[in-house]
Write an enzyme that holds these catalytic residues in place. Structure first.
Site: not given
Length: 477
Positions: A325-327, A477
């Site tokens: 999800w963060h990147g 993000f």
């Protein structure tokens, strides 16, 4: 527009005055003003991506109503999956398409096949992960009949686009924020004061701690091959405080700004670096995201109800998805996997919920053990943060290898800065202040308030002109 910019310092008072002195007749005018302000706030980044925000808002508003009105399960499922598919489709297109294209091309080349990836020349819309998750939780809650659909488009639009949380959270729930939006707010001087205190403390975290640490962390990570063990250890510690000060500072400002408008957002950080194990750390770090994945992924997968194998599987899924999800980079996935490995011994020993209370120390051997556990948890977090910060997995591995094998602990001069002992002392002071105030949201509001505010503002002004690092990490993000 950044929270720590002059533009925001002008924007916020204008909206505040209009909100309480012009648009204070009813909640509809209050909400309409906040929507206009939110769209302007977002358009300051790139007005072209407003259509995504508006489209996502309308999609989930309409599908939520259709889900509630559908009398057949087939109809409910159709509208539910339409919303899920389109929301995740936009997220995948803008955030992950190029990542998957490049990864597939590298895989093909790895097995001896020629491959040239087709890449999209697009900019990642700021905040897309956050407002997408707002809409997803709303639709999921309606589908499982936890809440009723919202028929007032103005109220729902504000829930999705509310500017303090629009681009970097916290990730709000309709069950929490919508009831506040649906009633007229009355000015509360005490709450407004609390908001100002929290904004100031958030700026201290961002401008004084995060931006200063970023200067040194960037210099060390960008030149890690020429750094000795001592400098690399400092680099990992500096980044740990950079990301904490940056993201928790943003969250504090968002919560403080909301209090100025009579709204309470979910708390997103609760002094995570005072955690005694990794499980406690994740109950205190980015709370809104951790609880989102718990409620909308971990529990639907079976949570902790099944056998140990199911618990382990679900835990790894949660951490890997959280990392992704963060990147769009394998470094984030590895970071999530490392945290899952940290969590595994606690899960196997069934001790992941042992530390649920606030840390209290006294003059006993038990307190020595507690301090040791806090330091160990922080150390493990710093090692994992290296993967989060590094550009590639290879860079992270080489960074850690150099850290553990160089075995030189002399001070090194950083080309763009002076010796960094002053920064170490500042971090120690910051930790001391947070430790003494770990039962509160921020340390300014009680006792000698004016003196604390004056010192905090002076520090913000001084360090604001000293550091050139301005952006918030989680905007990407």
């Amino acid at each position: 527009m950044f929270f720590n910019s002059l533009a925001f310092a002008i924007f916020l008072p204008i909206v505040f005055v209009l909100y309480w002195f012009v648009c204070n007749k009813n909640k509809t005018t209050q909400n309409t003003l906040l929507i206009i302000a939110s769209y302007y706030f977002y358009s300051c980044w790139d007005w072209r991506f407003l259509f995504l925000l508006v489209f996502s808002t309308f999609l989930d508003y309409y599908t939520g109503i259709r889900i509630e009105k559908s009398k057949k399960d087939s109809g409910r499922k159709f509208w539910f999956w339409l919303s899920i598919t389109v929301n995740l489709g936009f997220l995948a297109l803008f955030k992950y398409f190029n990542f998957f294209a490049v990864s597939f091309s590298e895989l093909m080349r790895g097995i001896g096949l020629k491959s040239s990836p087709f890449l999209l020349d697009v900019v990642l819309p700021v905040g897309i992960s956050f407002y997408t998750f707002h809409g997803l939780s709303y639709v999921i809650d309606i589908y499982y009949k936890r809440i009723k659909a919202e028929y007032n488009f103005v109220d729902y639009s504000l829930f999705v686009s509310y500017f303090p949380l629009l681009v970097a959270g916290p990730i709000e729930r309709a069950t929490h924020l919508l009831p506040e939006i649906k009633v007229k707010r009355e000015f509360d001087l005490q709450k407004a004061k609390e908001g100002v205190y929290q904004i100031i403390w958030g700026l201290v975290k961002k401008v004084v701690i995060a931006d200063t640490c970023a200067t040194y962390a960037n210099a060390i990570f960008d030149n890690y091959t020429s750094m000795n063990s001592f400098s690399l250890i400092l680099g990992a510690v500096y980044f740990a405080f950079q990301i904490y000060g940056d993201f928790s500072g943003y969250s504090d400002i968002a919560l403080g700004v909301s209090k100025l408008f009579g709204l309470d957002l979910l708390r997103n950080f609760n002094y995570p670096y005072f955690s005694r194990d990794i499980a406690e750390f994740w109950r205190r770090w980015h709370i809104s995201l951790s609880s989102w994945f718990r409620d909308y992924l971990y529990i639907p997968l079976g949570g902790s109800k099944g056998g140990m194998w199911m618990k382990i599987r679900n835990t790894f899924i949660i951490f890997l998805v959280s990392g992704f999800w963060h990147g769009a980079n394998w470094t984030y996935v590895v970071w999530g996997g490392i945290n899952a490995l940290y969590f595994l011994p606690l899960l196997l020993r069934k001790s992941n919920r042992n530390n649920m209370d606030i840390v209290v120390l006294d003059w006993s051997w038990d307190s020595v053990k507690v301090v040791g556990n806090i330091l160990l948890t922080f150390l493990l977090s710093c090692l994992a943060w290296v993967f989060f910060r590094a550009k590639t997995i290879a860079d992270a591995v080489l960074y850690l290898k150099q850290m553990f094998t160089n075995a030189q602990f002399s001070s090194q001069y950083l080309a763009n800065e002076r010796y960094n002992y002053e920064l170490i002392l500042m971090i120690v002071l910051f930790v001391f202040v947070e430790w003494n105030n770990r039962t509160k949201e921020e340390p300014i509001s009680e006792g000698k308030t004016m003196l604390k505010m004056a010192l905090a503002i002076l520090a913000i002004i001084a360090f604001g002109t000293y550091s050139d690092y301005k952006e918030f990490i989680y905007f990407q993000f």
